[in-house]
Scaffold this motif. Structure first.
Motif, PDB file in Angstrom:
ATOM      1  N   ALA A  98     -16.005  22.105  20.163  1.00  0.00           N
ATOM      2  CA  ALA A  98     -16.411  21.153  19.127  1.00  0.00           C
ATOM      3  C   ALA A  98     -15.240  20.255  18.732  1.00  0.00           C
ATOM      4  O   ALA A  98     -15.398  19.039  18.562  1.00  0.00           O
ATOM      5  CB  ALA A  98     -16.942  21.903  17.904  1.00  0.00           C
TER       6      ALA A  98
ATOM      7  N   LEU B  18     -14.800  16.148  19.112  1.00  0.00           N
ATOM      8  CA  LEU B  18     -14.453  15.264  18.005  1.00  0.00           C
ATOM      9  C   LEU B  18     -13.364  14.275  18.414  1.00  0.00           C
ATOM     10  O   LEU B  18     -13.474  13.072  18.169  1.00  0.00           O
ATOM     11  CB  LEU B  18     -13.988  16.082  16.802  1.00  0.00           C
ATOM     12  CG  LEU B  18     -13.599  15.262  15.579  1.00  0.00           C
ATOM     13  CD1 LEU B  18     -14.787  14.482  15.034  1.00  0.00           C
ATOM     14  CD2 LEU B  18     -13.032  16.153  14.475  1.00  0.00           C
TER      15      LEU B  18
ATOM     16  N   ASP C 202     -14.637  11.670  20.667  1.00  0.00           N
ATOM     17  CA  ASP C 202     -15.416  10.718  19.878  1.00  0.00           C
ATOM     18  C   ASP C 202     -14.524   9.679  19.211  1.00  0.00           C
ATOM     19  O   ASP C 202     -14.945   8.546  18.960  1.00  0.00           O
ATOM     20  CB  ASP C 202     -16.161  11.496  18.777  1.00  0.00           C
ATOM     21  CG  ASP C 202     -17.649  11.199  18.800  1.00  0.00           C
ATOM     22  OD1 ASP C 202     -18.331  11.665  17.886  1.00  0.00           O
ATOM     23  OD2 ASP C 202     -18.092  10.494  19.727  1.00  0.00           O
ATOM     24  N   LEU C 203     -13.303  10.085  18.873  1.00  0.00           N
ATOM     25  CA  LEU C 203     -12.381   9.178  18.209  1.00  0.00           C
ATOM     26  C   LEU C 203     -11.678   8.248  19.194  1.00  0.00           C
ATOM     27  O   LEU C 203     -10.896   7.394  18.806  1.00  0.00           O
ATOM     28  CB  LEU C 203     -11.314   9.977  17.435  1.00  0.00           C
ATOM     29  CG  LEU C 203     -11.827  10.849  16.299  1.00  0.00           C
ATOM     30  CD1 LEU C 203     -10.667  11.554  15.616  1.00  0.00           C
ATOM     31  CD2 LEU C 203     -12.594  10.037  15.293  1.00  0.00           C
TER      32      LEU C 203
ATOM     33  N   THR D 261      -9.483  24.297  13.372  1.00  0.00           N
ATOM     34  CA  THR D 261     -10.686  23.514  13.069  1.00  0.00           C
ATOM     35  C   THR D 261     -10.724  23.059  11.621  1.00  0.00           C
ATOM     36  O   THR D 261     -11.009  21.897  11.327  1.00  0.00           O
ATOM     37  CB  THR D 261     -11.957  24.342  13.348  1.00  0.00           C
ATOM     38  OG1 THR D 261     -11.736  25.179  14.467  1.00  0.00           O
ATOM     39  CG2 THR D 261     -13.135  23.455  13.615  1.00  0.00           C
ATOM     40  N   ASN D 262     -10.434  23.989  10.697  1.00  0.00           N
ATOM     41  CA  ASN D 262     -10.451  23.674   9.274  1.00  0.00           C
ATOM     42  C   ASN D 262      -9.608  22.456   8.937  1.00  0.00           C
ATOM     43  O   ASN D 262     -10.053  21.525   8.262  1.00  0.00           O
ATOM     44  CB  ASN D 262      -9.915  24.859   8.474  1.00  0.00           C
ATOM     45  CG  ASN D 262     -11.040  25.684   7.890  1.00  0.00           C
ATOM     46  OD1 ASN D 262     -12.196  25.465   8.189  1.00  0.00           O
ATOM     47  ND2 ASN D 262     -10.677  26.621   7.037  1.00  0.00           N
TER      48      ASN D 262
ATOM     49  N   MET E  61     -10.885  19.152  10.462  1.00  0.00           N
ATOM     50  CA  MET E  61     -12.064  18.626   9.754  1.00  0.00           C
ATOM     51  C   MET E  61     -11.675  18.035   8.401  1.00  0.00           C
ATOM     52  O   MET E  61     -12.132  16.950   8.024  1.00  0.00           O
ATOM     53  CB  MET E  61     -13.098  19.744   9.548  1.00  0.00           C
ATOM     54  CG  MET E  61     -13.708  20.257  10.836  1.00  0.00           C
ATOM     55  SD  MET E  61     -14.741  19.003  11.615  1.00  0.00           S
ATOM     56  CE  MET E  61     -15.286  19.858  13.081  1.00  0.00           C
ATOM     57  N   SER E  62     -10.831  18.759   7.652  1.00  0.00           N
ATOM     58  CA  SER E  62     -10.416  18.264   6.333  1.00  0.00           C
ATOM     59  C   SER E  62      -9.713  16.927   6.474  1.00  0.00           C
ATOM     60  O   SER E  62      -9.975  15.986   5.726  1.00  0.00           O
ATOM     61  CB  SER E  62      -9.463  19.247   5.652  1.00  0.00           C
ATOM     62  OG  SER E  62     -10.095  20.467   5.457  1.00  0.00           O
TER      63      SER E  62
ATOM     64  N   HIS F 110      -9.945  14.777   8.874  1.00  0.00           N
ATOM     65  CA  HIS F 110     -10.814  13.694   9.298  1.00  0.00           C
ATOM     66  C   HIS F 110     -11.627  13.153   8.134  1.00  0.00           C
ATOM     67  O   HIS F 110     -11.772  11.941   7.972  1.00  0.00           O
ATOM     68  CB  HIS F 110     -11.731  14.154  10.421  1.00  0.00           C
ATOM     69  CG  HIS F 110     -12.452  13.027  11.090  1.00  0.00           C
ATOM     70  ND1 HIS F 110     -11.841  11.823  11.372  1.00  0.00           N
ATOM     71  CD2 HIS F 110     -13.738  12.902  11.512  1.00  0.00           C
ATOM     72  CE1 HIS F 110     -12.711  11.001  11.941  1.00  0.00           C
ATOM     73  NE2 HIS F 110     -13.869  11.638  12.044  1.00  0.00           N
ATOM     74  N   LEU F 111     -12.136  14.054   7.292  1.00  0.00           N
ATOM     75  CA  LEU F 111     -12.958  13.605   6.175  1.00  0.00           C
ATOM     76  C   LEU F 111     -12.147  12.886   5.106  1.00  0.00           C
ATOM     77  O   LEU F 111     -12.674  12.070   4.368  1.00  0.00           O
ATOM     78  CB  LEU F 111     -13.724  14.784   5.559  1.00  0.00           C
ATOM     79  CG  LEU F 111     -15.196  14.808   5.968  1.00  0.00           C
ATOM     80  CD1 LEU F 111     -15.340  15.004   7.454  1.00  0.00           C
ATOM     81  CD2 LEU F 111     -15.933  15.891   5.237  1.00  0.00           C
ATOM     82  N   SER F 112     -10.839  13.192   5.041  1.00  0.00           N
ATOM     83  CA  SER F 112     -10.027  12.491   4.059  1.00  0.00           C
ATOM     84  C   SER F 112      -9.336  11.281   4.675  1.00  0.00           C
ATOM     85  O   SER F 112      -8.433  10.706   4.107  1.00  0.00           O
ATOM     86  CB  SER F 112      -8.979  13.437   3.465  1.00  0.00           C
ATOM     87  OG  SER F 112      -8.146  13.918   4.488  1.00  0.00           O
ATOM     88  N   SER F 113      -9.829  10.896   5.863  1.00  0.00           N
ATOM     89  CA  SER F 113      -9.349   9.697   6.560  1.00  0.00           C
ATOM     90  C   SER F 113      -7.885   9.757   6.966  1.00  0.00           C
ATOM     91  O   SER F 113      -7.256   8.705   7.140  1.00  0.00           O
ATOM     92  CB  SER F 113      -9.548   8.434   5.707  1.00  0.00           C
ATOM     93  OG  SER F 113     -10.881   8.296   5.345  1.00  0.00           O
TER      94      SER F 113
END
Lengths: 99, 368
Positions: free
Chosen positions: A26, A30, A33-34, A78-79, A82-83, A85-88
């Motif tokens: 996964a 990601l 995808d980027l 992973t954690n 993900m964090s 990525h979501l916080s740009s």
């Protein structure tokens, strides 16, 4: 561990995975995808799998895989990815290494 | 000289199958209340005169002592003796306190009994599966209880019930304050509590996933309409954004940019996890299907599949982590008032899904 240090600097974005680990997959998806083409090291296919695992844990990973290195520095598992990525904050990090 | 005797019988745990006993030395009116199974506080509680006792009633209540009860003449006493007003007030406080204690004990008893009931039904199920005939009066599915014999799951289901109740209460509160006036500090507190409440759910789900990941993945603990939208054991983070965004009146340019970025990164993270899950399904299917035809024993396939399934727990945790982070980022981007509106919108959305589930379930029962 020298081998890990060497492997983690081989390319801009390096991910240590295991072929059976779907969460590693996964993370790989990601990055793709980027627009990044990360270097994947499937450590279960490496003869020194055990040592590599231990080295990764010593570096601070709670789980040995997936372990993501950007610019030779450990970003996390992973954690953390993900964090970030979501916080740009992930995209600016990988910008130099886009395909 | 006032007597120091008190006439309290210590509060009893009220078993739901036991008749409520009389409390010995109290007045007649109280006796008839109790024998009707009435949990309400009696009008009079007989306490001897002693001002020093007023502040120490809680300590005295555990000692039941013999002695003659003192009857009070309410009307005459209070007008001539202001200290008797104080005493009356103290008596009322004490009565209320005891009533609360009794109620608490009763509720605890109910909850224990409910757990026991769940266990009994699970045993029934097990017996049925083993081929014993058991009366089919109770259908465990229709009562919504877990099919597993797992105490971790039974505990989770009960905790989740409480979680939903608290959720409903918070939604009501948000609705009320947003219609009225509330200062920013108090509103911020409400918003932070609502956020913490969601985070608490993720923590609960993490424990439940360790107990039985299939249960969490199945969404059996949620209503049917919620299950329809299930993604790795919960709501889709991208759905969350879809529900929230229409409710924000004015967003600054920076906010618009941040929201746009969040939408995109949330979708990408979600897609990555979805693909990871698909890979897990494929590898699991391959595991189960492996081996020669007609081997007879399936133990090797089951064992290797069991190892793979451990990964499912990680996926549920990652999905919840994504939900957590999405909520966190929205909170960072929005103002307090906007966040409050967003949380209200989200809460109401889930309430409506639950209402949809009930309506759907009862649609055939309406007379045509």
């Amino acid at each position: 561990m020298d081998k890990v240090m060497r492997m983690s600097s081989e390319k801009g974005v390096v991910i240590f995975t295991k072929s059976s680990c779907c969460l590693s997959y996964a993370v790989q998806v990601l990055f793709q995808d980027l627009g990044v083409n990360p270097k994947i090291h499937e450590i279960d296919k490496d003869s020194e799998c055990r040592e590599i695992e231990k080295a990764l844990m010593r570096l601070g990973c709670s789980k040995p895989v997936p372990a993501v290195f950007i610019g030779g520095k450990l970003v996390g598992s992973t954690n953390e990815v993900m964090s970030m990525h979501l916080s740009s904050s992930l995209v600016p990090l990988v910008k130099p290494y886009l395909c | 000289m006032n007597s120091t005797s008190t006439h309290f019988v210590p509060p009893r745990r009220v078993g739901i199958y036991e008749p409520v006993h009389q409390f010995g030395m109290w007045g007649e009116s109280f006796k008839s209340n109790i024998s009707n199974g009435n949990m309400n506080t009696p009008n009079h509680i007989i306490i001897p005169n002693n001002q020093k006792l007023d502040n120490n009633l809680s300590e005295d209540t555990s000692h039941g002592t013999a002695g003659t009860p003192h009857m009070f003449d309410q009307e005459a006493s209070t007008s001539r003796h202001p200290d008797k007003i104080q005493r009356r007030l103290a008596q009322n406080r004490e009565a209320a306190r005891k009533s609360r204690l009794r109620k608490k004990a009763y509720v605890q008893q109910l909850e224990t009994s409910r757990l026991k009931l769940i266990q009994l039904e699970q045993e029934l199920d097990r017996a049925r599966q083993q081929g014993f005939y058991v009366g089919s009066g109770i259908d465990t599915n229709s009562l919504g209880f877990s099919e597993t014999m797992n105490p971790g799951i039974a505990a989770f289901e009960m905790e989740y019930g409480h979680w939903v109740e608290e959720q409903n209460r918070q939604i009501c509160e948000l609705r009320t304050v947003l219609h009225g006036h509330i200062n920013d500090i108090e509103l911020r507190l409400l918003v932070e509590n609502a956020m913490k409440h969601y985070f608490e759910l993720f923590r609960m789900k993490s424990s439940a996933a360790k107990a039985d990941v299939f249960f969490v993945m199945s969404g059996m603990w949620r209503t049917s309409a919620e299950r329809f939208f299930l993604w790795i054991g919960g709501f889709r983070p991208s759905d969350l954004l879809k529900v929230l965004l229409p409710h924000f009146d004015i967003l600054t340019d920076q906010q618009l940019l941040d929201v746009c970025n969040l939408k995109q990164s949330c979708q990408q993270a979600e897609d990555a996890l979805t693909q990871g899950m698909e890979k897990l399904q494929h590898t699991l299917a391959d595991c189960v299907a492996a081996g020669q035809l007609g081997e007879g024993s399936y133990i090797p396939q089951v064992n290797s599949a069991m190892e793979r399934l451990e990964a499912l727990v990680s996926f549920v945790n990652q999905a919840d982590h994504l939900r957590h982070e999405t909520l966190q980022q929205m909170y960072r981007i929005l103002t307090t008032r906007q966040a409050a509106r967003g949380l209200l919108a989200l809460g109401e959305y889930f309430q409506r899904l639950r209402a949809l589930s009930s309506s759907w379930a009862t649609r055939h029962r309406e007379p045509t």
